[in-house]
Design an enzyme around this catalytic site. Structure first.
Site, PDB file in Angstrom:
ATOM      1  N   SER A 134      -8.231   9.828  25.353  1.00  0.00           N
ATOM      2  CA  SER A 134      -8.968  10.170  26.557  1.00  0.00           C
ATOM      3  C   SER A 134      -9.987   9.082  26.839  1.00  0.00           C
ATOM      4  O   SER A 134     -10.618   8.580  25.925  1.00  0.00           O
ATOM      5  CB  SER A 134      -9.670  11.518  26.323  1.00  0.00           C
ATOM      6  OG  SER A 134     -10.601  11.780  27.335  1.00  0.00           O
TER       7      SER A 134
ATOM      8  N   THR B  35      -9.963  16.086  32.116  1.00  0.00           N
ATOM      9  CA  THR B  35     -11.349  16.559  32.107  1.00  0.00           C
ATOM     10  C   THR B  35     -11.802  16.733  33.548  1.00  0.00           C
ATOM     11  O   THR B  35     -11.612  15.837  34.363  1.00  0.00           O
ATOM     12  CB  THR B  35     -12.252  15.527  31.404  1.00  0.00           C
ATOM     13  OG1 THR B  35     -11.652  15.187  30.157  1.00  0.00           O
ATOM     14  CG2 THR B  35     -13.623  16.094  31.164  1.00  0.00           C
TER      15      THR B  35
ATOM     16  N   LYS C 210     -18.686  15.724  36.058  1.00  0.00           N
ATOM     17  CA  LYS C 210     -18.907  16.562  34.881  1.00  0.00           C
ATOM     18  C   LYS C 210     -20.051  17.544  35.075  1.00  0.00           C
ATOM     19  O   LYS C 210     -20.049  18.617  34.481  1.00  0.00           O
ATOM     20  CB  LYS C 210     -19.115  15.707  33.647  1.00  0.00           C
ATOM     21  CG  LYS C 210     -20.179  14.627  33.755  1.00  0.00           C
ATOM     22  CD  LYS C 210     -20.469  14.024  32.398  1.00  0.00           C
ATOM     23  CE  LYS C 210     -19.503  12.932  32.012  1.00  0.00           C
ATOM     24  NZ  LYS C 210     -19.886  12.289  30.759  1.00  0.00           N
TER      25      LYS C 210
ATOM     26  N   LYS D 294     -14.029  16.523  36.566  1.00  0.00           N
ATOM     27  CA  LYS D 294     -15.163  15.718  37.006  1.00  0.00           C
ATOM     28  C   LYS D 294     -15.517  16.144  38.438  1.00  0.00           C
ATOM     29  O   LYS D 294     -14.668  16.677  39.114  1.00  0.00           O
ATOM     30  CB  LYS D 294     -14.804  14.227  36.994  1.00  0.00           C
ATOM     31  CG  LYS D 294     -14.176  13.721  35.695  1.00  0.00           C
ATOM     32  CD  LYS D 294     -15.214  13.447  34.664  1.00  0.00           C
ATOM     33  CE  LYS D 294     -14.576  12.914  33.370  1.00  0.00           C
ATOM     34  NZ  LYS D 294     -15.541  12.773  32.286  1.00  0.00           N
TER      35      LYS D 294
ATOM     36  N   ASN E 153     -29.833  10.896   1.592  1.00  0.00           N
ATOM     37  CA  ASN E 153     -30.948   9.949   1.469  1.00  0.00           C
ATOM     38  C   ASN E 153     -30.522   8.518   1.221  1.00  0.00           C
ATOM     39  O   ASN E 153     -31.222   7.585   1.579  1.00  0.00           O
ATOM     40  CB  ASN E 153     -31.832  10.356   0.285  1.00  0.00           C
ATOM     41  CG  ASN E 153     -32.685  11.537   0.646  1.00  0.00           C
ATOM     42  OD1 ASN E 153     -32.827  11.839   1.822  1.00  0.00           O
ATOM     43  ND2 ASN E 153     -33.233  12.206  -0.338  1.00  0.00           N
TER      44      ASN E 153
ATOM     45  N   HIS F 100     -10.631  14.263  19.831  1.00  0.00           N
ATOM     46  CA  HIS F 100     -10.622  12.986  20.535  1.00  0.00           C
ATOM     47  C   HIS F 100     -10.619  11.855  19.520  1.00  0.00           C
ATOM     48  O   HIS F 100     -11.374  11.878  18.568  1.00  0.00           O
ATOM     49  CB  HIS F 100     -11.860  12.890  21.432  1.00  0.00           C
ATOM     50  CG  HIS F 100     -11.795  13.839  22.579  1.00  0.00           C
ATOM     51  ND1 HIS F 100     -11.694  13.416  23.879  1.00  0.00           N
ATOM     52  CD2 HIS F 100     -11.769  15.186  22.616  1.00  0.00           C
ATOM     53  CE1 HIS F 100     -11.623  14.485  24.676  1.00  0.00           C
ATOM     54  NE2 HIS F 100     -11.668  15.568  23.923  1.00  0.00           N
TER      55      HIS F 100
ATOM     56  N   HIS G 113     -14.410  18.014  20.588  1.00  0.00           N
ATOM     57  CA  HIS G 113     -14.877  16.760  21.177  1.00  0.00           C
ATOM     58  C   HIS G 113     -15.849  16.093  20.206  1.00  0.00           C
ATOM     59  O   HIS G 113     -16.561  16.774  19.487  1.00  0.00           O
ATOM     60  CB  HIS G 113     -15.562  17.020  22.521  1.00  0.00           C
ATOM     61  CG  HIS G 113     -15.808  15.753  23.282  1.00  0.00           C
ATOM     62  ND1 HIS G 113     -16.864  14.924  23.005  1.00  0.00           N
ATOM     63  CD2 HIS G 113     -15.115  15.158  24.278  1.00  0.00           C
ATOM     64  CE1 HIS G 113     -16.811  13.868  23.809  1.00  0.00           C
ATOM     65  NE2 HIS G 113     -15.766  13.983  24.584  1.00  0.00           N
ATOM     66  N   ARG G 114     -15.847  14.746  20.204  1.00  0.00           N
ATOM     67  CA  ARG G 114     -16.628  14.036  19.189  1.00  0.00           C
ATOM     68  C   ARG G 114     -17.887  13.385  19.764  1.00  0.00           C
ATOM     69  O   ARG G 114     -18.303  12.321  19.316  1.00  0.00           O
ATOM     70  CB  ARG G 114     -15.749  12.986  18.507  1.00  0.00           C
ATOM     71  CG  ARG G 114     -15.171  11.944  19.464  1.00  0.00           C
ATOM     72  CD  ARG G 114     -14.371  10.882  18.713  1.00  0.00           C
ATOM     73  NE  ARG G 114     -13.864   9.848  19.632  1.00  0.00           N
ATOM     74  CZ  ARG G 114     -13.391   8.676  19.237  1.00  0.00           C
ATOM     75  NH1 ARG G 114     -13.343   8.382  17.953  1.00  0.00           N
ATOM     76  NH2 ARG G 114     -12.955   7.788  20.109  1.00  0.00           N
TER      77      ARG G 114
ATOM     78  N   ASP H 112     -16.092  19.255  30.448  1.00  0.00           N
ATOM     79  CA  ASP H 112     -16.707  18.059  29.894  1.00  0.00           C
ATOM     80  C   ASP H 112     -17.581  18.472  28.717  1.00  0.00           C
ATOM     81  O   ASP H 112     -18.064  19.597  28.666  1.00  0.00           O
ATOM     82  CB  ASP H 112     -17.537  17.337  30.955  1.00  0.00           C
ATOM     83  CG  ASP H 112     -17.632  15.862  30.620  1.00  0.00           C
ATOM     84  OD1 ASP H 112     -18.498  15.524  29.811  1.00  0.00           O
ATOM     85  OD2 ASP H 112     -16.815  15.077  31.124  1.00  0.00           O
ATOM     86  N   GLU H 113     -17.785  17.538  27.779  1.00  0.00           N
ATOM     87  CA  GLU H 113     -18.530  17.917  26.575  1.00  0.00           C
ATOM     88  C   GLU H 113     -19.966  18.335  26.879  1.00  0.00           C
ATOM     89  O   GLU H 113     -20.552  19.109  26.143  1.00  0.00           O
ATOM     90  CB  GLU H 113     -18.520  16.782  25.547  1.00  0.00           C
ATOM     91  CG  GLU H 113     -19.158  15.475  25.984  1.00  0.00           C
ATOM     92  CD  GLU H 113     -18.233  14.610  26.835  1.00  0.00           C
ATOM     93  OE1 GLU H 113     -18.623  13.474  27.128  1.00  0.00           O
ATOM     94  OE2 GLU H 113     -17.121  15.062  27.218  1.00  0.00           O
TER      95      GLU H 113
END
Length: 466
Positions: free
Chosen positions: A370, A164, A168, A166, A114, A318, A285-286, A194-195
């Site tokens: 990346s 990665t 994606k 692609k 909070n 990442h 992955h972020r 890919d994420e």
């Protein structure tokens, strides 16, 4: 007279304690706070300590039933931020008993709950956390860590290479598997979902897992190297996520993947425990991090999210490139890269590290570079990140004019050339371009890659400055 006195009193009377000596078991936090005009820094700092620990806006009768001295957060130091008007770093110490053991979720609910909506502050950012060894020890941490991963993969003395796949979204499972095979066959160690590839109508997860497993085994047989593909197990429910991880284990593949911020820390920690018990590596992955960490004066700095991931569990994460298309200032990026990999990190304000952090024996995490990187960046990446890292070239592999496998060859040749040059004592920073040019003489694939990307730069000033 009764000991209870109703009414509202200043936070700073209870929660601002400049004489407090921090304990080895305290969790320490550094907040960058911007108080509303007219709110004194001490009151604002005390309010942060109160609202993220035991306080509420008025005195309550039940305060008498507990020992505030034992449980309250304390703002023990406030320093103005140089060059900013009315902005301060407030240091807060939290007693360890405020937190559930082994729960990143609970730690964040308290510290960044909070309080971030608090009206007396214009903005608030959590810059760093010191996690005491006593609390670190309640976490399993990464499923395997850097050394165990190298032993599993039998790859030493160099960064690992990834890519990665692609585009994606939109490939069928069979074509996706084909792209995976070509990249691994060309010389990469890993390919990656890919994420945002989870289980969509054009490619359901089970089909993708099967075709990728086939690609891995075929590439392994032909190259004699261990290969992996980060199978994204992220799903809409924890149960579904675990189902995918179990299926990956049944296929015998080495690694799965999770989006830890969108998936959530509770799900991530469950998956990390499963991965350790079942010999799976876990790539993290972020996605969503920039929503939280990109504003300079509000949110949470990525170094805190990185520490939280090391506690929750992940073998790769990442962490920016310093040279590609995404955010990252060199010293600050290296600061949290060290926080991910090393056992002990000294306080160093020039790198944004506010506290000395002792991880005791918690395994380390490999940082993943990346985003917008290609063969010309290889010397800089090898120099900046060193051996314990994963370098991921998505477009920098699949965008090769001759196709995926030659793109993979180009990256592998560039990497081996940089590692060899470094081992021979050459200076990658100054001789990088020459090293790549030299290597491209005997690798037509690399020469073609050098030609395509010779002018590409992503030059914008970094936001993540001190």
């Amino acid at each position: 007279s009764v000991g209870f006195k109703a009414g509202v009193k200043d936070y700073k009377l209870t929660y601002y304690t400049p004489d407090y000596e921090t304990k080895d078991t305290d969790i320490l936090a550094a907040f960058r706070m911007s108080p509303q005009p007219g709110v004194p820094a001490e009151e604002a700092g005390a309010a942060v300590a109160a609202e993220s620990s035991t306080g509420t806006w008025t005195t309550v009768w039940t305060d008498g039933l507990t020992s505030l001295d034992r449980y309250k957060g304390r703002c023990y130091q406030i320093e103005p931020v140089a060059g900013e008007e009315n902005q301060y770093i407030a240091y807060v110490a939290y007693p360890l008993d405020l937190f559930e053991e082994g729960s990143v979720t609970n730690m964040f609910t308290s510290i960044v709950g909070n309080v971030f909506g608090f009206k007396a502050l214009r903005a608030l950012r959590l810059e760093d956390l010191r996690i005491p060894p006593a609390y670190v020890k309640t976490f399993q941490g990464p499923p395997h860590g850097i050394q165990v991963e190298r032993d599993k993969l039998n790859k030493y003395g160099r960064p690992l290479l990834g890519c990665t796949i692609k585009p994606k979204l939109g490939l069928s499972a069979k074509n996706y598997g084909r792209a995976v095979y070509e990249c691994l066959r060309g010389g990469l160690d890993f390919t990656k979902d890919d994420e945002n590839v989870n289980s969509q109508p054009f490619m359901r997860w089970r089909d993708r897992f099967l075709f990728c497993a086939e690609a891995i085994y075929k590439a392994q047989a032909e190259t004699g190297e261990i290969k992996g593909h980060y199978l994204n197990a992220t799903a809409g429910t924890c149960e579904e996520m675990m189902k995918r991880a179990v299926f990956a284990r049944e296929l015998g593949v080495p690694i799965v993947m999770h989006d830890y911020l969108t998936g959530g820390f509770t799900a991530n920690t469950s998956l990390a425990h499963y991965c350790r018990d079942n010999g799976l590596l876990l790539h993290i992955h972020r996605a969503m991090h920039a929503v939280i960490d990109r504003q300079k004066n509000h949110g949470i700095h990525f170094r805190v999210l990185a520490k939280a991931l090391r506690m929750s569990g992940g073998d790769h994460i990442h962490s920016g490139t310093v040279v590609g298309k995404l955010e990252g200032e060199r010293d600050i990026t290296l600061g949290f890269v060290d926080l991910l990999r090393d056992d002990f990190i000294e306080k160093d304000r020039s790198r944004g590290i506010f506290f000395t952090q002792d991880w005791v024996s918690l395994p380390g995490v490999l940082p993943v570079a990346s985003g917008g990187i290609h063969v010309w960046h290889m010397p800089a990446l090898t120099e900046i990140f060193g051996d314990d890292s994963v370098l991921q070239f998505g477009g920098g592999t699949l965008g090769h004019p001759w196709g995926n496998a030659p793109g993979a060859v180009a990256n592998r040749v560039a990497l081996e050339a940089c590692v060899q040059a470094r081992n021979e004592g050459r200076d990658l920073a100054s001789e990088g371009n020459a090293i790549i040019r030299e290597a491209s003489k005997w690798s037509p694939e690399l020469a073609a890659a050098c030609e395509v990307w010779k002018e590409i730069k992503f030059e914008f000033p970094a936001m993540d400055t001190l």
